[in-house]
Enzyme design. Structure first.
Site, PDB file in Angstrom:
ATOM      1  N   LYS A   1      -8.025 -57.554  31.139  1.00  0.00           N
ATOM      2  CA  LYS A   1      -8.642 -57.742  32.454  1.00  0.00           C
ATOM      3  C   LYS A   1      -8.784 -56.356  33.115  1.00  0.00           C
ATOM      4  O   LYS A   1      -7.821 -55.627  33.236  1.00  0.00           O
ATOM      5  CB  LYS A   1      -7.761 -58.660  33.310  1.00  0.00           C
ATOM      6  CG  LYS A   1      -8.454 -59.231  34.519  1.00  0.00           C
ATOM      7  CD  LYS A   1      -7.690 -60.437  35.067  1.00  0.00           C
ATOM      8  CE  LYS A   1      -8.426 -61.040  36.254  1.00  0.00           C
ATOM      9  NZ  LYS A   1      -7.751 -62.272  36.759  1.00  0.00           N
TER      10      LYS A   1
ATOM     11  N   GLU B   1      -2.754 -77.620  41.966  1.00  0.00           N
ATOM     12  CA  GLU B   1      -2.592 -78.008  43.382  1.00  0.00           C
ATOM     13  C   GLU B   1      -1.990 -79.411  43.516  1.00  0.00           C
ATOM     14  O   GLU B   1      -1.194 -79.680  44.422  1.00  0.00           O
ATOM     15  CB  GLU B   1      -3.945 -77.959  44.100  1.00  0.00           C
ATOM     16  CG  GLU B   1      -4.445 -76.547  44.406  1.00  0.00           C
ATOM     17  CD  GLU B   1      -5.134 -75.885  43.231  1.00  0.00           C
ATOM     18  OE1 GLU B   1      -5.310 -76.534  42.174  1.00  0.00           O
ATOM     19  OE2 GLU B   1      -5.499 -74.699  43.351  1.00  0.00           O
TER      20      GLU B   1
ATOM     21  N   ARG C   1      -8.169 -80.383  46.203  1.00  0.00           N
ATOM     22  CA  ARG C   1      -7.784 -80.898  44.881  1.00  0.00           C
ATOM     23  C   ARG C   1      -6.628 -81.908  44.983  1.00  0.00           C
ATOM     24  O   ARG C   1      -6.392 -82.676  44.057  1.00  0.00           O
ATOM     25  CB  ARG C   1      -7.329 -79.740  43.978  1.00  0.00           C
ATOM     26  CG  ARG C   1      -8.432 -79.024  43.253  1.00  0.00           C
ATOM     27  CD  ARG C   1      -8.862 -79.731  41.991  1.00  0.00           C
ATOM     28  NE  ARG C   1     -10.111 -79.245  41.460  1.00  0.00           N
ATOM     29  CZ  ARG C   1     -10.209 -78.257  40.563  1.00  0.00           C
ATOM     30  NH1 ARG C   1      -9.116 -77.639  40.160  1.00  0.00           N
ATOM     31  NH2 ARG C   1     -11.397 -77.875  40.119  1.00  0.00           N
TER      32      ARG C   1
HETATM   33  C1  LIG Z   1      -8.768 -75.064  42.078  1.00  0.00           C
HETATM   34  C2  LIG Z   1      -8.664 -73.573  42.209  1.00  0.00           C
HETATM   35  N1  LIG Z   1      -7.470 -73.015  42.475  1.00  0.00           N
HETATM   36  C3  LIG Z   1      -7.360 -71.677  42.602  1.00  0.00           C
HETATM   37  C4  LIG Z   1      -8.452 -70.874  42.465  1.00  0.00           C
HETATM   38  C5  LIG Z   1      -8.340 -69.381  42.667  1.00  0.00           C
HETATM   39  N2  LIG Z   1      -8.628 -68.649  41.435  1.00  0.00           N
HETATM   40  C6  LIG Z   1      -9.796 -68.106  41.183  1.00  0.00           C
HETATM   41  S1  LIG Z   1      -9.860 -67.331  39.727  1.00  0.00           S
HETATM   42  C7  LIG Z   1      -8.236 -67.701  39.432  1.00  0.00           C
HETATM   43  C8  LIG Z   1      -7.543 -67.226  38.204  1.00  0.00           C
HETATM   44  C9  LIG Z   1      -8.339 -67.542  36.990  1.00  0.00           C
HETATM   45  O1  LIG Z   1      -7.667 -66.976  35.886  1.00  0.00           O
HETATM   46  P1  LIG Z   1      -8.423 -67.010  34.501  1.00  0.00           P
HETATM   47  O2  LIG Z   1      -9.039 -68.317  34.304  1.00  0.00           O
HETATM   48  O3  LIG Z   1      -7.456 -66.548  33.497  1.00  0.00           O
HETATM   49  O4  LIG Z   1      -9.611 -65.973  34.660  1.00  0.00           O
HETATM   50  P2  LIG Z   1      -9.534 -64.368  34.690  1.00  0.00           P
HETATM   51  O5  LIG Z   1      -9.774 -63.997  36.130  1.00  0.00           O
HETATM   52  O6  LIG Z   1      -8.202 -63.959  34.171  1.00  0.00           O
HETATM   53  O7  LIG Z   1     -10.659 -63.908  33.799  1.00  0.00           O
HETATM   54  C10 LIG Z   1      -7.701 -68.445  40.462  1.00  0.00           C
HETATM   55  C11 LIG Z   1      -6.302 -68.924  40.530  1.00  0.00           C
HETATM   56  C12 LIG Z   1      -9.688 -71.491  42.186  1.00  0.00           C
HETATM   57  N3  LIG Z   1     -10.833 -70.766  42.067  1.00  0.00           N
HETATM   58  N4  LIG Z   1      -9.760 -72.824  42.051  1.00  0.00           N
HETATM   59 MG   LIG Z   2      -6.962 -64.786  32.710  1.00  0.00          MG
END
Ligand SMILES: Cc1ncc(C[n+]2csc(CCOP(=O)(O)OP(=O)(O)O)c2C)c(N)n1
Ligand SMILES: [Mg+2]
Ligand SMILES: CC(=O)[C@@H](O)[C@H](O)COP(=O)(O)O
Length: 633
Positions: free
Chosen positions: A281, A366, A394
């Protein structure tokens, strides 16, 4: 420069693998440069450059459908599908959306913003394809963080059951926004550190080679043992295989050759496929690689130093919440903070350091967080569920079924309440008043400024009669004086912040300041507007509402939330249920529309929630005012 010749995916098809590698570097430079001015989700996108190139190189979008989970990592996809010229408008008002957006391109086939929906969407698209007898590919790109979302596991289970032709690409960078959590994360870690597996496998082989040839049953057992252990060691994706997926990986997600090779192999497999890629990342920009939590979503920055250009000013509400919570937790060891994967955004990092074991990050879960908080409260703890308004959507059933119905003393710290700015329509915190206030036993309040937030924190911690929620916005405070002692507010008590007898504005949260500014504008026209801080949505201040009705004042309810079911609806219901027919109440909030990305200021202007709009609204409500003959009002 290859990038300037790439205007649609077909322009990739003639490139060599080396050229794709060069293009990847050009795209990284483009992202780092553009986002230094606009801000955005830099680290996630730097991690998927090679993956997105491979997707568009091998498949045929939009016939083949790419579904990006969350969609915050779709900038490269947008660059390759004819939108690179628009990147100066990224996440700006009427500009490029920071997530997948169907109105922008035919290549954007599925929108998100909330996590963990991609596999369900992929299943639906695959099912439709099969029912229609079509043969396009359906490819979901999901991160290791999003995979911790319950929906993703529900869909994984179903896809494996249906044995649908779906390709899932698991982008594993060990990070959610913060470091990822969960048993699944640890499992992926085991696969990731395959060098240990490799070593064990080689040692096992050497050991077996040393064992003198032994005949009979023992030899067969040894062979079977070797094969099953080897299978387990070699095939780290055993979990996914058990879910009915053909597992490929782990693959270096930045090695074009490996990516293309494994994706071509996967293309020839029928049934569900999961390709597990390992990425970094923030790849290619050292500040982002070094701290991908901070650089997950970043404000404009200086490229050379990585210095973020943060606006200075009064503390954000999140910071005030965080400091108040630590003050209260120091006095009350029942307090436990729970976050669904947002420890940074919700302001809980310092809390976690100061109170080890009392900040629980459950991952993107959530619903689980809500019910776990219910049980914590049942057992006498004081759970503080820190969650964004939009993400709490959610867990609506868990709030009703597990927390409120059992009348459990959970404190909801609802951040990002109201407009959120650049994240736009998928993240606006404009529905929680409507989806919470009608639930029996719920108490719901919102401060007019950061000092009142502190008082509300104390109010919530002193309250033990059931669930209680504080909602606060994604903005800086007003810069008001902060009383050192947190004094609780009587539950349900509103506050008149400005006297007046021409009309009344019943306002909540940051709209109180807007109302006071509007009142100031109207004072010049001889109008004395009363401003009421309706800091409790539930319970309402019934005494004040009856008094306003008795005075016959025209009332305007002002809220940065949906009009349908919001505070204004509550006021109208209050009068209707008491048969108060001779009252004049108008509501000014968010109408029945989605509010797209831009600044919060631009979003308020678009919806008509400025002081000028409010003044005009009030004047339209009032009979023509005769200028006072004897001096100023
Ligand atoms: C239901 C929900 N909860 C929390 C979030 C906040 N959020 C956005 S991206 C993310 C992390 C995603 O991690 P990953 O899928 O590993 O993607 P990366 O950014 O590491 O590529 C979170 C918690 C969200 N978008 N939707
Ligand atoms: Mg990730
Ligand atoms: C994509 C996503 O959902 C998160 O990254 C979100 O954008 C964070 O919002 P804040 O920037 O308000 O913390």
């Amino acid at each position: 420069m290859l990038l300037e010749h790439i205007n649609e995916p077909k322009d990739l098809k003639e490139l060599s693998v080396e050229q794709l590698g060069q293009l990847a570097e050009e795209i990284r430079e483009f992202l780092i440069e553009k986002l230094s001015a606009t801000g955005g989700h830099l680290a996630p996108n730097l991690g998927v450059v090679e993956l997105t190139l491979a997707l568009h190189y091998l498949y045929d979008s939009p016939k083949d459908k790419f579904i990006f989970d969350v969609g915050h990592q779709s900038y490269v996809h947008k660059i390759l599908t004819g939108r690179k010229e628009q990147f100066d408008t990224l996440r700006k008002y009427k500009g490029l959306c920071g997530f997948v957006k169907r109105s922008e391109s035919a290549h954007d086939v599925w929108e998100a913003g909330h996590s963990s929906t991609s596999l369900s969407a992929a299943m639906g698209m695959a099912l439709a394809r099969d029912l229609k007898g079509e043969n396009n590919k359906v490819v979901a790109v999901i991160g290791d963080g999003a995979l911790t979302g319950g929906m993703a596991l529900e869909a994984l289970n179903h896809i494996g059951h249906e044995k649908s032709n779906v390709t899932v690409i698991l982008n594993d960078n060990e990070m959610s926004i913060a470091p990822n959590v969960g048993a699944l994360h640890h499992y992926l870690g085991k696969i990731r550190t395959d060098r240990h597996y490799q070593k064990a496998k080689d040692e096992l082989q050497q050991l077996l080679n040393k064992v003198p040839a032994i005949g009979g049953k023992l030899a067969k057992t040894a062979e079977r043992l070797k094969d099953s252990v080897k299978y387990l060691l070699v095939n780290g994706g055993i979990l996914f295989e058990q879910f009915g997926f053909t597992y490929f990986g782990p693959v270096d997600g930045h090695d074009m050759n490996q990516l293309l090779d494994v994706m071509e192999q996967a293309n020839n497999v029928t049934g569900p496929v999961l390709i597990h890629i390992l990425t970094v990342k923030g790849k290619g920009y050292s500040p982002a690689e070094a701290d991908s939590h901070k650089w997950h979503g970043i404000s404009p920055y200086k490229i050379e130093s990585g210095q973020v250009l943060k606006a200075v000013g009064p503390p954000m509400y999140t910071e005030v919440f965080s400091d108040a919570l630590m003050e209260l937790a120091a006095e009350d060891n029942r307090i436990v903070a729970v976050t669904p994967a947002m420890p940074g955004g919700s302001g809980l990092l310092k809390f976690a350091e100061r109170f080890p074991g009392r900040m629980i990050d459950v991952g993107i879960a959530e619903q689980h967080a809500a019910t776990m908080c219910a049980a914590l409260a049942m057992e006498g703890m004081k759970p503080v569920y820190a969650v964004y308004s939009t993400f709490l959507q959610r867990a609506y059933d868990q709030v009703v079924h597990d927390i409120c119905r059992q009348n459990l003393n959970v404190v909801f710290a609802i951040d990002r309440a109201g407009f959120v700015g650049p994240d736009g329509e998928t993240h606006q915190g404009v529905y929680d008043i409507a989806y919470l206030r009608h639930i029996p036993n719920m108490v719901l309040m919102m401060p007019k400024d950061e000092n009142e937030l502190r008082q509300m924190m104390k109010t919530a911690m002193d309250y033990s009669d059931g669930p209680i929620a504080i909602r606060y916005p994604r903005i800086n405070g007003l810069g008001v004086a902060m009383e050192p002692v947190m004094t609780p507010i009587p539950i349900g008590q509103w506050e008149t912040v400005r006297e007046g007898d021409s009309a009344a504005i019943i306002a909540i949260g940051p709209m109180v300041q807007v109302a006071e500014e509007a009142a100031e504008l109207l004072k010049r026209e001889g109008l004395n507007i009363r401003v009421v801080n309706a800091r409790f949505v539930k319970p309402l201040d019934e005494e004040m509402l009856l008094q306003l009705a008795d005075e016959g004042l025209n009332m305007l309810v002002l809220e940065e939330g949906c009009e349908q079911g919001g505070l204004g609806s509550a006021v109208l219901e209050f009068y209707s249920l008491r048969n108060k027919r001779d009252v004049s109440v108008r509501i000014k909030g968010v109408p029945d529309v989605y509010v797209e990305h831009g600044s919060i200021k631009e979003q308020r202007q678009e919806i008509g929630l400025t002081a000028e709009d409010t003044a005009a609204e009030l004047k339209a409500m009032l009979p023509r005012v005769r200028k006072r003959v004897n001096g100023p009002a």
